[in-house]
Design a protein around this motif. Structure first.
Motif, PDB file in Angstrom:
ATOM      1  N   ARG A 108       0.483  -1.065   0.509  1.00 10.46           N
ATOM      2  CA  ARG A 108      -0.164  -0.046   0.050  1.00 10.46           C
ATOM      3  C   ARG A 108       1.053   1.486  -0.134  1.00 10.46           C
ATOM      4  NH1 ARG A 108      -4.461  -0.071   4.228  1.00 10.46           N
ATOM      5  NH2 ARG A 108      -2.948  -2.000   5.173  1.00 10.46           N
ATOM      6  N   THR A 109       1.929   1.153   0.405  1.00 11.56           N
ATOM      7  CA  THR A 109       2.688   2.568   0.773  1.00 11.56           C
ATOM      8  C   THR A 109       3.352   2.838  -0.279  1.00 11.56           C
ATOM      9  OG1 THR A 109       3.416   2.272   2.752  1.00 11.56           O
ATOM     10  CG2 THR A 109       4.575   3.232   1.911  1.00 11.56           C
ATOM     11  N   LEU A 110       4.116   1.010  -1.190  1.00 13.64           N
ATOM     12  CA  LEU A 110       4.828   1.822  -2.551  1.00 13.64           C
ATOM     13  C   LEU A 110       3.569   2.287  -3.643  1.00 13.64           C
ATOM     14  CD1 LEU A 110       7.003  -1.235  -2.663  1.00 13.64           C
ATOM     15  CD2 LEU A 110       7.351   1.482  -2.676  1.00 13.64           C
ATOM     16  N   THR A 111       2.595   1.557  -3.423  1.00 11.38           N
ATOM     17  CA  THR A 111       1.340   1.529  -4.417  1.00 11.38           C
ATOM     18  C   THR A 111       1.255   3.081  -4.265  1.00 11.38           C
ATOM     19  OG1 THR A 111       0.132  -0.062  -4.374  1.00 11.38           O
ATOM     20  CG2 THR A 111      -0.408   1.531  -5.170  1.00 11.38           C
ATOM     21  N   LEU A 162       2.835   5.876  -3.581  1.00 11.67           N
ATOM     22  CA  LEU A 162       3.694   7.000  -3.775  1.00 11.67           C
ATOM     23  C   LEU A 162       3.390   6.915  -5.235  1.00 11.67           C
ATOM     24  CD1 LEU A 162       7.052   5.874  -1.263  1.00 11.67           C
ATOM     25  CD2 LEU A 162       5.667   7.602  -1.548  1.00 11.67           C
ATOM     26  N   ALA A 163       3.278   5.615  -5.534  1.00 12.62           N
ATOM     27  CA  ALA A 163       3.818   5.676  -7.357  1.00 12.62           C
ATOM     28  C   ALA A 163       2.160   5.822  -8.281  1.00 12.62           C
ATOM     29  CB  ALA A 163       3.565   3.943  -7.630  1.00 12.62           C
ATOM     30  N   ASP A 164       1.382   6.322  -7.379  1.00 13.61           N
ATOM     31  CA  ASP A 164       0.064   6.906  -7.773  1.00 13.61           C
ATOM     32  C   ASP A 164       0.132   8.409  -7.379  1.00 13.61           C
ATOM     33  OD1 ASP A 164      -1.303   4.343  -8.292  1.00 13.61           O
ATOM     34  OD2 ASP A 164      -2.207   4.674  -6.567  1.00 13.61           O
ATOM     35  N   LEU A 165       1.099   8.883  -6.966  1.00 15.58           N
ATOM     36  CA  LEU A 165       1.310  10.483  -6.263  1.00 15.58           C
ATOM     37  C   LEU A 165       2.490  10.722  -7.352  1.00 15.58           C
ATOM     38  CD1 LEU A 165       1.264  10.431  -1.932  1.00 15.58           C
ATOM     39  CD2 LEU A 165      -0.335  11.580  -3.649  1.00 15.58           C
ATOM     40  N   GLY A 166       2.839   9.698  -8.185  1.00 19.23           N
ATOM     41  CA  GLY A 166       4.004  10.059  -9.013  1.00 19.23           C
ATOM     42  C   GLY A 166       5.313  10.170  -8.341  1.00 19.23           C
TER      43      GLY A 166
END
Ligand SMILES: [Zn+2]
Ligand SMILES: [Zn+2]
Length: 153
Positions: free
Chosen positions: A67-70, A72-76
């Motif tokens: 969830r943390t990585l997702t 961060l990725a969604d936020l670019g």
């Protein structure tokens, strides 16, 4: 090649800030995930981030890492490396660069090169739309895999 210490600190700072802005509490566990991705130049997947963080924080769950990585990725703030086989690989280096990818073991390393940055966009690509950036993926066999293959010959 490892990520320079002040660059790691800069990344940890901006990733932590972004999580807070997104309304996520910066727990010790999340901070450890942030630290791990910030200091890695290996483009790890969630599973390998999990294994490394677990060595320091035994209570961490794979779900928290995902969830943390997702987020961060969604936020670019970290990118998902495009067109790799298997699970998503994450990259905390958001400056423009290219990748060397080993077709055998999946090793991914950053390649920074002005000539690759300057690659001209072919007219045939414009047929699909407007090209905003160009990332080159250099595929091959890494040193370790090359060595293993020679040993087995
Ligand atoms: Zn390899
Ligand atoms: Zn990269």
């Amino acid at each position: 090649m490892t990520v320079a210490r002040d660059e790691v600190e800069r990344r940890v700072e901006s990733l932590s800030q972004a999580l807070r802005n997104a309304g996520l509490r910066l727990t010790h566990q999340r901070l450890e995930v942030v630290r791990e991705i910030a200091q890695s130049d290996e483009h790890p997947n969630a599973e390998s981030v999990y294994h490394r963080v677990r060595a320091r924080v035994p209570t961490i769950s794979l779900d928290t890492v995902y969830r943390t990585l997702t987020t961060l990725a969604d936020l670019g703030l970290v990118t998902r490396v495009a067109a790799t086989l298997g699970p998503t690989r994450y990259d905390a280096n958001v400056s423009h660069h290219h990748h060397f990818v080993c077709a055998r073991c999946g090793l991914i390393r950053d390649v920074v090169d002005e000539q690759l940055d300057a690659v001209a966009v072919p007219h045939s690509a414009s047929a699909f739309g407007i090209v905003e950036s160009v990332e080159v993926q250099l595929r091959g066999v890494c040193k370790d895999c090359g060595k293993k293959e020679r040993e087995h010959e």
